[in-house]
Design a protein around this motif. Sequence first.
Motif, PDB file in Angstrom:
ATOM      1  N   UNK A  68       0.830  -1.207   0.000  1.00  0.00           N
ATOM      2  CA  UNK A  68       0.000   0.000   0.000  1.00  0.00           C
ATOM      3  C   UNK A  68       0.866   1.258   0.000  1.00  0.00           C
ATOM      4  N   UNK A  69       1.937   1.244   0.783  1.00  0.00           N
ATOM      5  CA  UNK A  69       2.849   2.391   0.829  1.00  0.00           C
ATOM      6  C   UNK A  69       3.449   2.663  -0.538  1.00  0.00           C
ATOM      7  N   UNK A  74       4.381   5.611  -5.619  1.00  0.00           N
ATOM      8  CA  UNK A  74       4.498   5.664  -7.079  1.00  0.00           C
ATOM      9  C   UNK A  74       3.428   6.586  -7.662  1.00  0.00           C
ATOM     10  N   UNK A  75       2.208   6.495  -7.161  1.00  0.00           N
ATOM     11  CA  UNK A  75       1.137   7.376  -7.634  1.00  0.00           C
ATOM     12  C   UNK A  75       1.453   8.832  -7.345  1.00  0.00           C
ATOM     13  N   UNK A 112      -0.784  10.292   4.236  1.00  0.00           N
ATOM     14  CA  UNK A 112      -1.237   8.906   4.321  1.00  0.00           C
ATOM     15  C   UNK A 112      -0.051   7.946   4.314  1.00  0.00           C
ATOM     16  N   UNK A 113       0.968   8.246   3.510  1.00  0.00           N
ATOM     17  CA  UNK A 113       2.167   7.404   3.503  1.00  0.00           C
ATOM     18  C   UNK A 113       2.851   7.423   4.866  1.00  0.00           C
ATOM     19  N   UNK A 117       3.456   4.192   7.178  1.00  0.00           N
ATOM     20  CA  UNK A 117       4.819   3.835   7.573  1.00  0.00           C
ATOM     21  C   UNK A 117       4.972   3.722   9.083  1.00  0.00           C
ATOM     22  N   UNK A 118       4.350   4.630   9.834  1.00  0.00           N
ATOM     23  CA  UNK A 118       4.711   4.721  11.256  1.00  0.00           C
ATOM     24  C   UNK A 118       3.579   4.453  12.249  1.00  0.00           C
TER      25      UNK A 118
END
Length: 122
Positions: A68-69, A74-75, A112-113, A117-118
Amino acid sequence: MILWFTIVTLVVAVAGGALGVVLGLAGRRPSDLTVGALALLEALLIAQVVIAIIAPLAGNPPTGSLLEFWVYLVSTVLLPPAAVVWALVERSRWSTVILGIAGLAVAVMVWRMQVIWSVQGA
């Protein structure tokens, strides 16, 4: 991901996005200022790709879904160049608004990333 780098990217994305929307609604066509804001944002996103590759090797693995990350990343990297191409093909006030919306969309996706991630549990 590195929190301070995420915050810098968010500030640039929101500032560039707001600038594009305001200038576009004021009737200005795409200029070096609005396209340059997205170019700076793109440079930060490319640096984020490098960070995302190196961070797990340095002991900072993601806590959420890695797939998902990377789909988000990439998007997000593809969004500013697509908006700039649109702005260069159709040079109107609405192209400037699109540049701004792309910057704001990148800000949401970068946050969101950071959450993936965290914050999330795997």
